[in-house]
Design a protein around this motif. Structure first.
Motif, PDB file in Angstrom:
ATOM      1  N   THR A  77       0.828  -1.209   0.000  1.00 59.29           N
ATOM      2  CA  THR A  77       0.000   0.000   0.000  1.00 59.29           C
ATOM      3  C   THR A  77       0.860   1.254   0.000  1.00 59.29           C
ATOM      4  OG1 THR A  77      -1.806  -1.122   1.157  1.00 59.29           O
ATOM      5  CG2 THR A  77      -1.765   1.275   1.285  1.00 59.29           C
ATOM      6  N   TRP A  78       1.921   1.276   0.836  1.00 52.81           N
ATOM      7  CA  TRP A  78       2.670   2.533   1.002  1.00 52.81           C
ATOM      8  C   TRP A  78       3.974   2.621   0.223  1.00 52.81           C
ATOM      9  CZ3 TRP A  78       7.210   0.858   2.957  1.00 52.81           C
ATOM     10  CH2 TRP A  78       7.238  -0.153   3.932  1.00 52.81           C
ATOM     11  N   ARG A  79       4.316   1.581  -0.514  1.00 48.66           N
ATOM     12  CA  ARG A  79       5.583   1.618  -1.255  1.00 48.66           C
ATOM     13  C   ARG A  79       5.598   2.786  -2.262  1.00 48.66           C
ATOM     14  NH1 ARG A  79       4.538  -3.887  -4.867  1.00 48.66           N
ATOM     15  NH2 ARG A  79       3.176  -2.926  -6.443  1.00 48.66           N
ATOM     16  N   GLY A  80       6.756   3.411  -2.340  1.00 44.60           N
ATOM     17  CA  GLY A  80       6.926   4.508  -3.293  1.00 44.60           C
ATOM     18  C   GLY A  80       6.287   5.810  -2.895  1.00 44.60           C
ATOM     19  N   THR A  81       5.878   5.952  -1.620  1.00 52.29           N
ATOM     20  CA  THR A  81       5.200   7.185  -1.202  1.00 52.29           C
ATOM     21  C   THR A  81       5.968   7.967  -0.145  1.00 52.29           C
ATOM     22  OG1 THR A  81       3.930   6.141   0.588  1.00 52.29           O
ATOM     23  CG2 THR A  81       2.968   6.071  -1.640  1.00 52.29           C
ATOM     24  N   SER A  82       7.200   7.555   0.178  1.00 51.73           N
ATOM     25  CA  SER A  82       7.977   8.205   1.253  1.00 51.73           C
ATOM     26  C   SER A  82       7.159   8.269   2.547  1.00 51.73           C
ATOM     27  CB  SER A  82       8.411   9.611   0.848  1.00 51.73           C
ATOM     28  OG  SER A  82       9.077   9.626  -0.383  1.00 51.73           O
ATOM     29  N   PRO A  83       6.663   7.133   3.035  1.00 53.63           N
ATOM     30  CA  PRO A  83       5.718   7.164   4.151  1.00 53.63           C
ATOM     31  C   PRO A  83       6.345   7.640   5.459  1.00 53.63           C
ATOM     32  CG  PRO A  83       6.477   4.928   3.784  1.00 53.63           C
ATOM     33  CD  PRO A  83       7.022   5.749   2.648  1.00 53.63           C
ATOM     34  N   LEU A  84       5.503   8.235   6.285  1.00 54.70           N
ATOM     35  CA  LEU A  84       5.896   8.521   7.661  1.00 54.70           C
ATOM     36  C   LEU A  84       6.085   7.199   8.397  1.00 54.70           C
ATOM     37  CD1 LEU A  84       3.301  11.342   8.324  1.00 54.70           C
ATOM     38  CD2 LEU A  84       5.785  11.666   8.198  1.00 54.70           C
ATOM     39  N   LYS A  85       6.971   7.200   9.392  1.00 53.50           N
ATOM     40  CA  LYS A  85       7.271   5.988  10.158  1.00 53.50           C
ATOM     41  C   LYS A  85       6.954   6.216  11.632  1.00 53.50           C
ATOM     42  CE  LYS A  85      10.891   4.465   6.953  1.00 53.50           C
ATOM     43  NZ  LYS A  85      10.647   5.526   5.956  1.00 53.50           N
ATOM     44  N   PRO A  86       6.843   5.124  12.398  1.00 54.67           N
ATOM     45  CA  PRO A  86       6.537   5.294  13.825  1.00 54.67           C
ATOM     46  C   PRO A  86       7.472   6.267  14.537  1.00 54.67           C
ATOM     47  CG  PRO A  86       6.269   2.995  13.224  1.00 54.67           C
ATOM     48  CD  PRO A  86       6.827   3.686  12.009  1.00 54.67           C
ATOM     49  N   ALA A  87       8.768   6.209  14.241  1.00 51.49           N
ATOM     50  CA  ALA A  87       9.707   7.115  14.905  1.00 51.49           C
ATOM     51  C   ALA A  87       9.402   8.577  14.589  1.00 51.49           C
ATOM     52  CB  ALA A  87      11.141   6.776  14.497  1.00 51.49           C
ATOM     53  N   ASP A  88       8.921   8.852  13.366  1.00 54.25           N
ATOM     54  CA  ASP A  88       8.549  10.224  13.003  1.00 54.25           C
ATOM     55  C   ASP A  88       7.404  10.718  13.880  1.00 54.25           C
ATOM     56  OD1 ASP A  88      10.395  10.265  10.838  1.00 54.25           O
ATOM     57  OD2 ASP A  88       8.927   9.264   9.561  1.00 54.25           O
ATOM     58  N   ILE A  89       6.397   9.865  14.050  1.00 56.14           N
ATOM     59  CA  ILE A  89       5.240  10.265  14.859  1.00 56.14           C
ATOM     60  C   ILE A  89       5.642  10.457  16.318  1.00 56.14           C
ATOM     61  CG2 ILE A  89       2.970   9.552  15.703  1.00 56.14           C
ATOM     62  CD1 ILE A  89       2.990  10.433  12.771  1.00 56.14           C
ATOM     63  N   LEU A  90       6.444   9.548  16.848  1.00 53.85           N
ATOM     64  CA  LEU A  90       6.864   9.683  18.244  1.00 53.85           C
ATOM     65  C   LEU A  90       7.609  10.998  18.462  1.00 53.85           C
ATOM     66  CD1 LEU A  90       8.091   6.040  18.980  1.00 53.85           C
ATOM     67  CD2 LEU A  90       6.006   7.132  19.851  1.00 53.85           C
ATOM     68  N   ALA A  91       8.541  11.312  17.570  1.00 54.44           N
ATOM     69  CA  ALA A  91       9.313  12.546  17.706  1.00 54.44           C
ATOM     70  C   ALA A  91       8.422  13.769  17.523  1.00 54.44           C
ATOM     71  CB  ALA A  91      10.452  12.558  16.689  1.00 54.44           C
ATOM     72  N   PHE A  92       7.510  13.698  16.567  1.00 59.80           N
ATOM     73  CA  PHE A  92       6.649  14.839  16.287  1.00 59.80           C
ATOM     74  C   PHE A  92       5.636  15.045  17.405  1.00 59.80           C
ATOM     75  CE2 PHE A  92       3.268  16.879  13.478  1.00 59.80           C
ATOM     76  CZ  PHE A  92       3.894  18.115  13.503  1.00 59.80           C
ATOM     77  N   ASP A  93       5.108  13.976  17.950  1.00 63.12           N
ATOM     78  CA  ASP A  93       4.181  14.070  19.071  1.00 63.12           C
ATOM     79  C   ASP A  93       4.846  14.758  20.261  1.00 63.12           C
ATOM     80  OD1 ASP A  93       1.548  13.324  20.232  1.00 63.12           O
ATOM     81  OD2 ASP A  93       2.768  12.077  21.555  1.00 63.12           O
ATOM     82  N   GLU A  94       6.082  14.411  20.539  1.00 63.23           N
ATOM     83  CA  GLU A  94       6.838  15.029  21.618  1.00 63.23           C
ATOM     84  C   GLU A  94       7.034  16.516  21.350  1.00 63.23           C
ATOM     85  OE1 GLU A  94       8.813  15.230  25.219  1.00 63.23           O
ATOM     86  OE2 GLU A  94       7.859  13.435  24.378  1.00 63.23           O
ATOM     87  N   TYR A  95       7.378  16.842  20.107  1.00 61.88           N
ATOM     88  CA  TYR A  95       7.637  18.237  19.740  1.00 61.88           C
ATOM     89  C   TYR A  95       6.359  19.078  19.876  1.00 61.88           C
ATOM     90  CZ  TYR A  95       9.883  22.038  17.168  1.00 61.88           C
ATOM     91  OH  TYR A  95      10.439  23.252  16.802  1.00 61.88           O
ATOM     92  N   CYS A  96       5.238  18.532  19.410  1.00 60.17           N
ATOM     93  CA  CYS A  96       3.966  19.248  19.515  1.00 60.17           C
ATOM     94  C   CYS A  96       3.574  19.472  20.973  1.00 60.17           C
ATOM     95  CB  CYS A  96       2.861  18.468  18.801  1.00 60.17           C
ATOM     96  SG  CYS A  96       2.991  18.426  17.011  1.00 60.17           S
ATOM     97  N   ALA A  97       3.670  18.416  21.769  1.00 61.05           N
ATOM     98  CA  ALA A  97       3.259  18.513  23.171  1.00 61.05           C
ATOM     99  C   ALA A  97       4.064  19.571  23.907  1.00 61.05           C
ATOM    100  CB  ALA A  97       3.417  17.155  23.849  1.00 61.05           C
TER     101      ALA A  97
END
Length: 689
Positions: free
Chosen positions: A200-220
């Motif tokens: 489903t996500w191949r070739g789309t430069s998908p976001l990864k779990p580590a991206d969300i974890l880091a971004f969630d921390e930054y937003c909070a």
């Protein structure tokens, strides 16, 4: 707003505008060359990020780096604190409510006190705006302020072609924080790297779990709640085209059709009668929610156009599609509630079929998206009368365009904010979509985003005067773009009016051909929307829908658009003047970060304006190609078109796309940039044929 410095008036503006401001116009406060900021926000900001924001702004404005401390024993010029609910701060006229703040600037120092952590954070953002515009000499003043909407959210498309980089997402959150947003959602369909879904996500430069974890921390850390949002019912076009999951779609027999930007917005609905469908929805929910600290979850559930029309038609004939929809949404909401989560979903299907509202669980939040510039209060009132909890969701109106439709954004956002307040909506969520490949650079949404910030803070501000948009445009020009003339956004607004032929209709024109010279009837039949030159309600609607060949359908489409296409020369002349104005004002930008205005703002705007100039010429060339207009009609006041003009436009499009792609990569991963390339190059090829 103004104050006096050594006998000279100095101006500044604040967005959102505070409700209560008292300025000592004859006094000014000079920041010490050695200073300290003491922050006591407890666990709400354990890392002192908010104090760091102020220190960063002081350094950017003066070159001086201030110290940061916490506690009660340190001598400080700036103190940041949350009111002690048992102290004199909450007694009598000094009481501060939740989400409220008080900012005072005097010769003795600067104080920001919040009624709670949210109030403190917002008061700090007001101080930052003052420092950015006025440092090192600030106005002496007192501000007491609070928002109308406690939830002020932004919804960013991260799936329809463009996947933002983590670095740019952080920069966007910094901007949302400055304008006092406190919620963000990223729209995801197929651009997240779920386990066992690589097809489903191949070739789309998908976001990864580590991206969300880091971004969630930054937003909070900046007082912004990152709420998970993923499609679980409709808008599963890419998943339902895969070999592994196509059997879950309403029309699995269509999975091998050529990719279409238009069809992906039309045919994407899960067949909920298939036993594995609910398991897929729950997998998406359960895997994704573990990465977020928020207790909210948006299951989307919008635009399920094919429900009951394909594989599930027998059940729809028995139970009704509305009942099927309500039952499935209720099951998904119950699945979340059982895990202690707060479900959200888009309300378009429920609002269009009010019997669904009666069947929905009462513990969910309905996201009531309504995008018409002249939107009425009918559907906001309908949801309120049903007893459902709702956010009102307007739009920045940037999708399918290189330049933002600021008039439509203002009309939509300002009206919907007022309706939501009138009918008790619990939040306002400004949406920023990227239909048809996400050609719109996310930075062109800044004025619309700030419209949302002002209207969510004080919806009645927009009702004070018919000139409210003009006034806010002036303030945005000064605060965000550093333009002392206050005309930057007005020039951008004027440039956006010069779209004689836009991306929406370019994609329509190209995709009417299925790829083998046969007519794509799905694309033909999708030409039904009034926005951006759609044909619904016009005499051309019947002609377009009755077309049987590619040439016939394209000719009818362009005939409908002909009056606008013939504006190309006049529009491009005006666009050229607007480009000059924007460039000159950007070059004079006088902000604490003037370099960012020139590099991060002018760059995408100038590329967008040049692209629109070429699109206007493309529209004219295509209309000539289809025999809709003659060269004499097209030339108009132009003496004559040069020989080989179509080839010249083709070369221009190809050169422009290379520059556009380079700008894309400054804020977005490669993702599906190729989809835009295919349309642009396809048009260039047509011009040479």
């Amino acid at each position: 707003m103004h104050y006096c410095v050594e006998g000279q008036a100095k101006s500044f503006e604040l967005i959102p505008e505070p409700r209560t401001v008292a300025i000592n116009h004859d006094a000014a406060v000079v920041l010490p060359y050695v200073g300290r900021i003491t922050e006591n926000a407890g666990d709400a900001d354990a890392a002192n990020v908010w104090a760091g924001q102020i220190a960063d702004d002081i350094e950017a404005a003066t070159g001086l780096r201030w110290d940061i401390a916490k506690g009660s024993r340190w001598q400080s010029f700036i103190t940041l604190s949350i009111a002690d609910r048992t102290s004199a701060e909450v007694v009598g006229n000094n009481a501060l409510e939740h989400h409220e703040y008080r900012l005072t600037i005097t010769q003795d120092g600067i104080s920001v006190i919040g009624g709670d952590a949210a109030g403190l954070r917002d008061g700090i953002q007001t101080l930052r705006q003052i420092i950015r515009q006025c440092a090192p000499t600030l106005p002496a003043l007192s501000i007491t302020d609070k928002p109308a909407y406690r939830t002020r959210g932004y919804y960013l498309d991260a799936t329809r072609g463009r996947v933002p980089t983590l670095d740019w997402l952080k920069r966007w959150v910094d901007k949302l924080c400055l304008y006092k947003y406190n919620q963000l959602q990223l729209y995801v369909e197929h651009t997240f790297a779920f386990d066992d879904m690589s097809e489903t996500w191949r070739g789309t430069s998908p976001l990864k779990p580590a991206d969300i974890l880091a971004f969630d921390e930054y937003c909070a850390a900046r007082g912004i709640e990152l709420v998970p949002s993923v499609s679980t019912f409709g808008h599963l076009y890419m998943a339902l085209r895969t070999h592994e999951l196509r059997h879950l779609g309403e029309f699995p027999e269509h999975a091998d059709r050529p990719y279409s930007l238009i069809e992906r917005m039309e045919h994407h609905t899960l067949n909920i009668t298939e036993p594995d469908a609910f398991a897929l929805s729950c997998t998406l929910i359960d895997d994704y929610l573990q990465l977020f600290r928020s207790r909210k979850f948006n299951i989307c559930g919008d635009e399920t156009f094919d429900l009951g029309k394909g594989r599930s038609k027998p059940e729809a004939d028995q139970r009704g599609a509305a009942t099927m929809y309500a039952d499935y949404i209720s099951r998904l909401c119950a699945h979340l509630s059982d895990q202690g989560r707060e479900p959200m979903f888009w309300g378009d299907i429920a609002v269009e079929q009010p019997e669904i509202l009666e069947r929905l669980p009462k513990h969910v939040t309905l996201l009531n998206w309504l995008y018409a510039p002249d939107v009425t209060d009918e559907k906001v009132r309908l949801v309120a009368e049903s007893g459902a909890r709702q956010y009102v969701c307007p739009a920045v109106w940037c999708w399918n365009a290189l330049l933002p439709r600021l008039d439509w954004a203002w009309g939509n956002i300002s009206r919907l904010a007022q309706y939501g307040q009138r009918y008790g909506a619990t939040g306002l969520l400004v949406t920023d979509w990227g239909d048809f490949g996400h050609i719109n650079d996310p930075r062109i949404a800044i004025p619309g985003m700030i419209y949302g910030a002002q209207c969510a803070w004080d919806p009645q501000w927009a009702a004070h005067t018919t000139a409210a948009q003009t006034e806010l445009d002036r303030r945005i020009s000064m605060v965000e773009y550093g333009d002392g003339t206050g005309e930057f956004v007005a020039a951008l607004r004027d440039a956006s009016h010069q779209a004689a032929f836009g991306w929406f209709n370019i994609v329509r024109y190209v995709e009417l051909d299925s790829g083998d010279s046969s007519l794509n009837t799905d694309v033909r039949d999708s030409i039904r929307i009034d926005d951006d030159g759609g044909a619904q309600g016009s005499p051309y609607a019947k002609l377009i829908h009755g077309s049987t060949t590619v040439h016939e359908a394209r000719a009818h489409l362009l005939t409908w658009l002909k009056p606008n296409i013939l504006r190309w020369a006049e529009a491009n002349k005006t666009l050229g003047s607007d480009i000059v104005r924007l460039g000159a004002m950007g070059a004079r930008a006088a902000t604490y970060d003037a370099g960012a205005v020139r590099g991060n703002v002018l760059q995408p705007l100038l590329i967008a304006a040049e692209g629109q100039r070429l699109f206007n010429e493309l529209g004219m060339c295509l209309a000539m190609r289809e025999g809709v207009v003659t060269e004499a009609e097209v030339a108009g006041d132009v003496l004559s078109l040069p020989d080989g003009f179509s080839r010249q436009v083709a070369r221009g499009l190809e050169q422009w796309f290379e520059a556009y792609a380079a700008v894309w990569r400054t804020v977005s991963a490669e993702a599906e940039l190729r989809r835009i390339a295919e349309v642009v190059w396809g048009c260039a090829d047509l011009l040479r044929s």
